[in-house]
Write an enzyme that holds these catalytic residues in place. Structure first.
Site, PDB file in Angstrom:
ATOM      1  N   ASN A  33       0.851  -1.186   0.000  1.00 46.86           N
ATOM      2  CA  ASN A  33       0.000   0.000   0.000  1.00 46.86           C
ATOM      3  C   ASN A  33       0.886   1.234   0.000  1.00 46.86           C
ATOM      4  O   ASN A  33       1.894   1.300   0.708  1.00 46.86           O
ATOM      5  CB  ASN A  33      -0.901  -0.018   1.234  1.00 46.86           C
ATOM      6  CG  ASN A  33      -1.769   1.214   1.328  1.00 46.86           C
ATOM      7  OD1 ASN A  33      -1.335   2.242   1.838  1.00 46.86           O
ATOM      8  ND2 ASN A  33      -2.985   1.128   0.846  1.00 46.86           N
ATOM      9  N   ASP A  34       0.528   2.251  -0.789  1.00 47.15           N
ATOM     10  CA  ASP A  34       1.428   3.384  -0.955  1.00 47.15           C
ATOM     11  C   ASP A  34       1.632   4.186   0.332  1.00 47.15           C
ATOM     12  O   ASP A  34       2.705   4.759   0.548  1.00 47.15           O
ATOM     13  CB  ASP A  34       0.988   4.285  -2.107  1.00 47.15           C
ATOM     14  CG  ASP A  34      -0.431   4.815  -1.967  1.00 47.15           C
ATOM     15  OD1 ASP A  34      -1.123   4.444  -0.995  1.00 47.15           O
ATOM     16  OD2 ASP A  34      -0.857   5.593  -2.838  1.00 47.15           O
TER      17      ASP A  34
ATOM     18  N   GLY B 164      -7.685  10.310  -1.582  1.00 45.96           N
ATOM     19  CA  GLY B 164      -7.983   9.284  -0.587  1.00 45.96           C
ATOM     20  C   GLY B 164      -7.402   9.674   0.756  1.00 45.96           C
ATOM     21  O   GLY B 164      -6.679  10.662   0.881  1.00 45.96           O
TER      22      GLY B 164
ATOM     23  N   GLU C 237      -6.370   1.159   7.065  1.00 44.15           N
ATOM     24  CA  GLU C 237      -7.373   1.685   6.128  1.00 44.15           C
ATOM     25  C   GLU C 237      -8.272   2.684   6.859  1.00 44.15           C
ATOM     26  O   GLU C 237      -9.487   2.525   6.990  1.00 44.15           O
ATOM     27  CB  GLU C 237      -8.186   0.541   5.518  1.00 44.15           C
ATOM     28  CG  GLU C 237      -7.454  -0.222   4.445  1.00 44.15           C
ATOM     29  CD  GLU C 237      -7.132   0.630   3.220  1.00 44.15           C
ATOM     30  OE1 GLU C 237      -7.756   1.706   3.054  1.00 44.15           O
ATOM     31  OE2 GLU C 237      -6.263   0.231   2.430  1.00 44.15           O
TER      32      GLU C 237
ATOM     33  N   HIS D 223     -11.506   4.326   5.538  1.00 42.51           N
ATOM     34  CA  HIS D 223     -12.738   3.547   5.413  1.00 42.51           C
ATOM     35  C   HIS D 223     -13.377   3.256   6.770  1.00 42.51           C
ATOM     36  O   HIS D 223     -14.179   2.328   6.894  1.00 42.51           O
ATOM     37  CB  HIS D 223     -12.473   2.288   4.602  1.00 42.51           C
ATOM     38  CG  HIS D 223     -12.072   2.612   3.191  1.00 42.51           C
ATOM     39  ND1 HIS D 223     -12.962   3.095   2.266  1.00 42.51           N
ATOM     40  CD2 HIS D 223     -10.857   2.602   2.583  1.00 42.51           C
ATOM     41  CE1 HIS D 223     -12.323   3.344   1.137  1.00 42.51           C
ATOM     42  NE2 HIS D 223     -11.046   3.057   1.308  1.00 42.51           N
TER      43      HIS D 223
ATOM     44  N   CYS E 115     -19.034   5.580  -0.884  1.00 40.46           N
ATOM     45  CA  CYS E 115     -17.593   5.600  -1.063  1.00 40.46           C
ATOM     46  C   CYS E 115     -17.210   4.697  -2.241  1.00 40.46           C
ATOM     47  O   CYS E 115     -18.003   3.857  -2.683  1.00 40.46           O
ATOM     48  CB  CYS E 115     -16.927   5.109   0.223  1.00 40.46           C
ATOM     49  SG  CYS E 115     -15.114   5.085   0.165  1.00 40.46           S
TER      50      CYS E 115
ATOM     51  N   CYS F 253     -15.415   2.247  -2.113  1.00 42.81           N
ATOM     52  CA  CYS F 253     -15.361   0.857  -1.660  1.00 42.81           C
ATOM     53  C   CYS F 253     -16.729   0.193  -1.649  1.00 42.81           C
ATOM     54  O   CYS F 253     -16.840  -1.015  -1.439  1.00 42.81           O
ATOM     55  CB  CYS F 253     -14.738   0.789  -0.268  1.00 42.81           C
ATOM     56  SG  CYS F 253     -15.793   1.429   1.055  1.00 42.81           S
TER      57      CYS F 253
ATOM     58  N   GLU G 165     -13.252   8.862   4.063  1.00 49.13           N
ATOM     59  CA  GLU G 165     -12.789   9.331   2.757  1.00 49.13           C
ATOM     60  C   GLU G 165     -13.912   9.985   1.963  1.00 49.13           C
ATOM     61  O   GLU G 165     -13.691  10.967   1.255  1.00 49.13           O
ATOM     62  CB  GLU G 165     -12.214   8.144   1.993  1.00 49.13           C
ATOM     63  CG  GLU G 165     -11.426   8.484   0.761  1.00 49.13           C
ATOM     64  CD  GLU G 165     -10.680   7.273   0.238  1.00 49.13           C
ATOM     65  OE1 GLU G 165     -11.007   6.816  -0.881  1.00 49.13           O
ATOM     66  OE2 GLU G 165      -9.777   6.782   0.955  1.00 49.13           O
TER      67      GLU G 165
END
Length: 406
Positions: A199-200, A228, A249, A252, A262, A264, A271
């Site tokens: 994950n970045d 995000g 996360e 979320h 969202c 997701c 977010e």
């Protein structure tokens, strides 16, 4: 309950002792990397190991070229201390940050210093098109900075979404239609190189841990805001993934069950309430010109538009309340706030700080330094490369474990 026999011991000290030596080698390497040059005495003090253990463990690291000895320190009482430093040319790695429309890439040495960088836009955002673009930018980077193939550890890739680093699978990303993609395997087979994916936000946390503000802390958090919202957790010196790679996360967390949908598929995620799209959406009913970009809202807010300023204030309050929850759960000494959204931090940071103070428990806010630290895209790519360095070097250090016994 299942009761099993303890595993058999292997060798003189058994696997547990071998694991401890491997951990100690890694601790020495990262300490010299992030704080060096350092004498063996200082390494012992910082890692909690005995000077004799450090001397023994450092020997194979010097022999194999990971660590070098500098000239003795002058003016130090007692026996001259010989500083240890990482040999930057021992290994190299490629780091890539995948974004919605382009890739930013770097080549770094073993000290994570950037030797080459490049940007490349996606012409085809399908999985096969993405793999082709990854291959192209990697070849451009290595053409610009030729390194011996046997010293190239591999490629680190960071991107947003549910990335399970240990399994190498990209389960979902808000930027691509790639689903359940074995990205690590696909890139590795295409380029015939080792690959790690992450994950970045986690790659940015590694960057801060190795050569940023987090290097002085064993535990800290990185929260990123922009299109995000994410969080990287470094706890007791280790990047925390959770059992399936979704630790952090943060964006979320559901903060409004009746809120907007969202990416997701859920409703009311942080977010969707405080991210870039939420700020644009908040302007949909406002008088004046139609707004389609966050930059337009920023410009309106800076000239005093009340609806634009209110949109950023509301985002700051939502972020502050969520960050207070993080501080209550983790109680870190440092929280680094980063991401492209910080370009407008003057519009929401006061509301964020006030909400943190209002919502946090006891002294958790007072005991945590909130550091606002914008980072360029190259820093994220550098963190992806550092993630590959960590994986590759620690794998190599495992081979030195037996030598450390000699």
């Amino acid at each position: 309950m299942t009761i099993t026999e303890p595993p058999p011991r292997s060798g003189r000290d058994g696997p547990r002792a071998a694991g401890a030596r491997e951990h100690h080698l890694g601790a020495i390497f990262e300490t010299v990397l992030t704080r060096g040059p350092l004498s063996r005495r200082d390494v012992a003090r910082m890692t909690g190991l005995s000077p004799a253990s450090v001397t023994k463990l450092v020997k194979p690291m010097i022999h194999h070229g990971y660590v070098t000895e500098k000239d003795p320190e002058a003016g130090v009482p007692g026996r001259p201390q010989i500083p240890l430093a990482i040999n930057p040319d021992r290994h190299y790695a490629v780091g890539l940050k995948l974004m919605s429309s382009e890739i930013v890439g770097v080549v770094v040495d073993l000290q994570a210093q950037v030797r080459s960088s490049h940007r490349l836009k996606f012409e085809d955002r399908s999985l096969q098109g993405g793999l082709a673009t990854i291959e192209e930018i990697t070849r451009v980077l290595l053409d610009r900075c030729p390194v011996p193939f046997d010293r190239l550890l591999g490629i680190g890739i960071g991107l947003g979404g549910h990335v399970n680093g240990p399994t190498g699978v990209l389960h979902w990303s808000p930027f691509f239609s790639w689903r359940e993609a074995p990205l690590q395997k696909l890139v590795s087979e295409r380029l015939n190189l080792p690959v790690v994916i992450e994950n970045d936000v986690n790659t940015l946390a590694v960057a801060e841990q190795w050569f940023g503000a987090g290097s002085a802390f064993s535990s800290f958090l990185v929260v990123t805001v922009g299109t995000g919202i994410g969080c990287g957790l470094v706890l007791d010196g280790r990047l925390w993934h959770g059992v399936s790679g979704v630790a952090g996360e943060f964006g979320h967390m559901i903060v409004d069950p009746d809120g907007p949908e969202c990416h997701c598929g859920k409703r009311g995620c942080l977010e969707s309430v405080a991210g870039g799209e939420a700020i644009v959406r908040a302007m949909s009913g406002a008088a004046g010109p139609r707004v389609t970009k966050v930059s337009q809202v920023v410009n309106l807010a800076h000239v005093g538009d009340p609806a634009a300023r209110k949109a950023f204030t509301q985002a700051g309050v939502a972020l502050g309340r969520a960050i207070a929850t993080l501080l209550n759960l983790i109680n870190p000494p440092l929280l680094i706030l980063s991401g492209e959204g910080l370009a407008a931090s003057d519009l929401f940071i006061d509301a964020l700080r006030e909400e943190v103070e209002r919502s946090v428990f006891s002294t958790a806010a007072r005991d945590c330094t909130l550091l606002v630290r914008p980072q360029p895209d190259e820093a994220w790519a550098r963190g992806a490369a550092a993630t590959m360095l960590r994986h590759g070097v620690l794998s190599s250090l495992r081979a030195l474990t037996d030598e450390a016994l000699m």
